[in-house]
Design a protein around this motif. Structure first.
Motif, short mmCIF file in Angstrom:
data_model
loop_
_atom_site.label_atom_id
_atom_site.label_comp_id
_atom_site.label_asym_id
_atom_site.label_seq_id
_atom_site.Cartn_x
_atom_site.Cartn_y
_atom_site.Cartn_z
N VAL A 14 0.81 -1.20 0.00
CA VAL A 14 0.00 0.00 0.00
C VAL A 14 0.84 1.24 0.00
O VAL A 14 1.98 1.26 0.45
CB VAL A 14 -0.95 0.02 1.21
CG1 VAL A 14 -1.94 -1.09 1.11
CG2 VAL A 14 -0.18 -0.09 2.50
N GLY A 15 0.29 2.30 -0.54
CA GLY A 15 0.95 3.58 -0.58
C GLY A 15 -0.05 4.67 -0.29
O GLY A 15 -1.16 4.41 0.11
N LEU A 16 0.32 5.89 -0.51
CA LEU A 16 -0.58 6.98 -0.20
C LEU A 16 -0.27 8.19 -1.05
O LEU A 16 0.82 8.34 -1.57
CB LEU A 16 -0.50 7.35 1.27
CG LEU A 16 0.91 7.55 1.83
CD1 LEU A 16 1.36 8.98 1.63
CD2 LEU A 16 0.93 7.17 3.28
N VAL A 17 -1.26 9.02 -1.21
CA VAL A 17 -1.08 10.29 -1.90
C VAL A 17 -0.87 11.36 -0.85
O VAL A 17 -1.55 11.38 0.18
CB VAL A 17 -2.32 10.63 -2.76
CG1 VAL A 17 -2.18 12.00 -3.38
CG2 VAL A 17 -2.51 9.58 -3.84
N ALA A 18 0.04 12.25 -1.09
CA ALA A 18 0.37 13.26 -0.08
C ALA A 18 0.13 14.66 -0.60
O ALA A 18 0.10 14.91 -1.80
CB ALA A 18 1.83 13.12 0.35
N LEU A 19 -0.02 15.57 0.32
CA LEU A 19 -0.17 16.97 -0.04
C LEU A 19 1.15 17.53 -0.57
O LEU A 19 2.23 17.09 -0.19
CB LEU A 19 -0.58 17.78 1.20
CG LEU A 19 -1.99 17.53 1.72
CD1 LEU A 19 -2.20 18.35 2.98
CD2 LEU A 19 -3.03 17.92 0.68
N SER A 72 14.68 5.47 -4.94
CA SER A 72 13.30 5.91 -4.79
C SER A 72 12.48 4.96 -3.93
O SER A 72 11.62 5.38 -3.15
CB SER A 72 12.64 6.06 -6.16
OG SER A 72 13.22 7.12 -6.89
N GLU A 73 12.72 3.67 -4.05
CA GLU A 73 12.00 2.69 -3.24
C GLU A 73 12.32 2.87 -1.76
O GLU A 73 11.44 2.73 -0.90
CB GLU A 73 12.35 1.27 -3.69
CG GLU A 73 11.73 0.89 -5.01
CD GLU A 73 12.18 -0.46 -5.50
OE1 GLU A 73 11.36 -1.19 -6.10
OE2 GLU A 73 13.37 -0.80 -5.32
N VAL A 74 13.56 3.17 -1.46
CA VAL A 74 13.94 3.41 -0.06
C VAL A 74 13.24 4.66 0.46
O VAL A 74 12.69 4.66 1.57
CB VAL A 74 15.47 3.55 0.06
CG1 VAL A 74 15.85 3.96 1.49
CG2 VAL A 74 16.16 2.23 -0.30
N GLU A 203 6.22 7.25 -7.03
CA GLU A 203 5.04 6.40 -6.92
C GLU A 203 5.34 5.16 -6.09
O GLU A 203 6.47 4.70 -6.03
CB GLU A 203 4.55 5.98 -8.31
CG GLU A 203 4.07 7.15 -9.15
CD GLU A 203 3.53 6.72 -10.50
OE1 GLU A 203 2.62 7.38 -11.01
OE2 GLU A 203 4.05 5.70 -11.03
N PHE A 204 4.29 4.64 -5.48
CA PHE A 204 4.42 3.42 -4.69
C PHE A 204 3.30 2.47 -5.09
O PHE A 204 2.16 2.89 -5.25
CB PHE A 204 4.31 3.75 -3.19
CG PHE A 204 4.80 2.63 -2.31
CD1 PHE A 204 6.13 2.52 -1.97
CD2 PHE A 204 3.91 1.69 -1.80
CE1 PHE A 204 6.59 1.51 -1.15
CE2 PHE A 204 4.36 0.67 -0.98
CZ PHE A 204 5.70 0.58 -0.66
N PRO A 205 3.61 1.18 -5.32
CA PRO A 205 2.60 0.26 -5.83
C PRO A 205 1.57 -0.15 -4.78
O PRO A 205 1.88 -0.34 -3.62
CB PRO A 205 3.42 -0.95 -6.27
CG PRO A 205 4.62 -0.92 -5.38
CD PRO A 205 4.93 0.53 -5.16
N VAL A 206 0.33 -0.27 -5.24
CA VAL A 206 -0.73 -0.84 -4.42
C VAL A 206 -0.93 -2.30 -4.80
O VAL A 206 -1.09 -3.17 -3.95
CB VAL A 206 -2.04 -0.05 -4.61
CG1 VAL A 206 -3.19 -0.70 -3.86
CG2 VAL A 206 -1.86 1.38 -4.12
N LEU A 207 -0.94 -2.58 -6.10
CA LEU A 207 -1.00 -3.94 -6.63
C LEU A 207 0.07 -4.09 -7.70
O LEU A 207 0.25 -3.19 -8.51
CB LEU A 207 -2.38 -4.23 -7.24
CG LEU A 207 -3.56 -4.38 -6.28
CD1 LEU A 207 -4.86 -4.46 -7.07
CD2 LEU A 207 -3.40 -5.61 -5.41
N ALA A 215 0.30 -2.68 -11.08
CA ALA A 215 -1.04 -2.64 -11.67
C ALA A 215 -1.77 -1.39 -11.22
O ALA A 215 -2.46 -0.75 -12.01
CB ALA A 215 -1.83 -3.89 -11.28
N VAL A 216 -1.62 -1.05 -9.96
CA VAL A 216 -2.23 0.15 -9.38
C VAL A 216 -1.18 0.80 -8.49
O VAL A 216 -0.56 0.13 -7.67
CB VAL A 216 -3.48 -0.18 -8.55
CG1 VAL A 216 -4.05 1.08 -7.89
CG2 VAL A 216 -4.54 -0.86 -9.41
N SER A 217 -0.97 2.08 -8.66
CA SER A 217 0.00 2.77 -7.82
C SER A 217 -0.55 4.13 -7.42
O SER A 217 -1.50 4.64 -8.02
CB SER A 217 1.34 2.94 -8.53
OG SER A 217 1.19 3.72 -9.70
#
Length: 246
Positions: A14-19, A72-74, A203-207, A215-217
């Motif tokens: 899971v990831g998140l969108v930030a301000l 970026s992943e870190v 970006e961070f993956p959700v699926l 598939a979804v990020s």
């Protein structure tokens, strides 16, 4: 009935969108509220990853070695961990499951005592306590984006019509992934997250379709930067080709 919770796994994270924000300092990779994630912290984690991989490489075992995390992943993992801790503290969420470092170590090709492995295990443990929300039906555009990603990953045959693929993809896993993205985006809206331009768009993956194709990020921080930068340097890359000044 207990609310469904977000549980992170290798194929579902899971990831998140930030301000967005306007803070930038050369030595800071990202901000979460008044907390800084420094480039030195990212350097330290990556240096340890490289040292551990060099010490444990065993080519005679055969098979492809797990790919090391990108810079970026870190940064993504550190941002997500910080935000999840804040959301959990503010709303009183408690982990519903514990992810042990040893469960991730083999997949990453790193020892369980590695700091990066421990950071990921703590992140996934924290995320297990966040309510996942109601499932979300994908829009036509979201389905189109998922199908395009699947073709890029090579898991959707090029000769299979989009309509057929859409009917197969639109199921509980995709809808729950979209729900997780929405819930986390709303939660992250309470915090001021700013990402250094060198990592945008982050970006961070959700699926995931594969290790390299999501598939979804979701987007972390700002959507992008006019200056294209090398993630190993804080300076913009020089223009090339048609982008070069006359």
């Amino acid at each position: 009935m207990r609310a469904r919770r977000l549980v992170a796994a290798v194929s579902l994270v899971v990831g998140l969108v930030a301000l967005t924000g306007c803070r930038t300092e050369p030595g800071v990779a990202a901000y979460v509220g008044d907390q800084q994630i420094t480039e030195n912290t990212v350097d330290r984690l990556l240096d340890e990853v490289r040292a551990n991989r060099a010490a444990t490489e065993a080519p005679e075992l055969g098979g492809p070695a797990p790919q090391p995390p990108s810079r970026s992943e870190v940064v993504s993992a550190l941002v997500l961990g910080t935000v999840c801790d804040q959301v959990s503290t503010d709303r009183g969420y408690q982990p519903q499951g514990r992810v042990e470092p040893v469960a991730l170590a083999g997949q990453l090709g790193l020892p369980p005592e590695s700091e990066y492995v421990r950071q990921l295990a703590a992140l996934y443990t924290c995320l297990s306590g966040l309510p996942a929300g109601e499932s979300v039906a994908p829009t036509e555009q979201e389905l189109a984006d998922v199908i395009a990603a699947g073709r890029t990953a090579g898991v959707i045959p090029p000769d299979t019509p989009d309509a057929v693929v859409a009917g197969q993809l639109d199921g509980p896993q995709l809808r729950n992934g979209l729900a997780s993205r929405r819930v986390l985006a709303e939660a992250a809206g309470e915090y001021d997250v700013t990402v250094n331009p060198r990592y945008r768009p982050l970006e961070f993956p959700v699926l995931n379709f594969s290790q390299d194709v999501a598939a979804v990020s979701v987007l972390l921080g700002e959507p992008g930067s006019d200056a294209v930068t090398d993630v190993s340097s804080s300076e913009p890359l020089p223009p090339t080709g048609a982008d070069q000044p006359a």
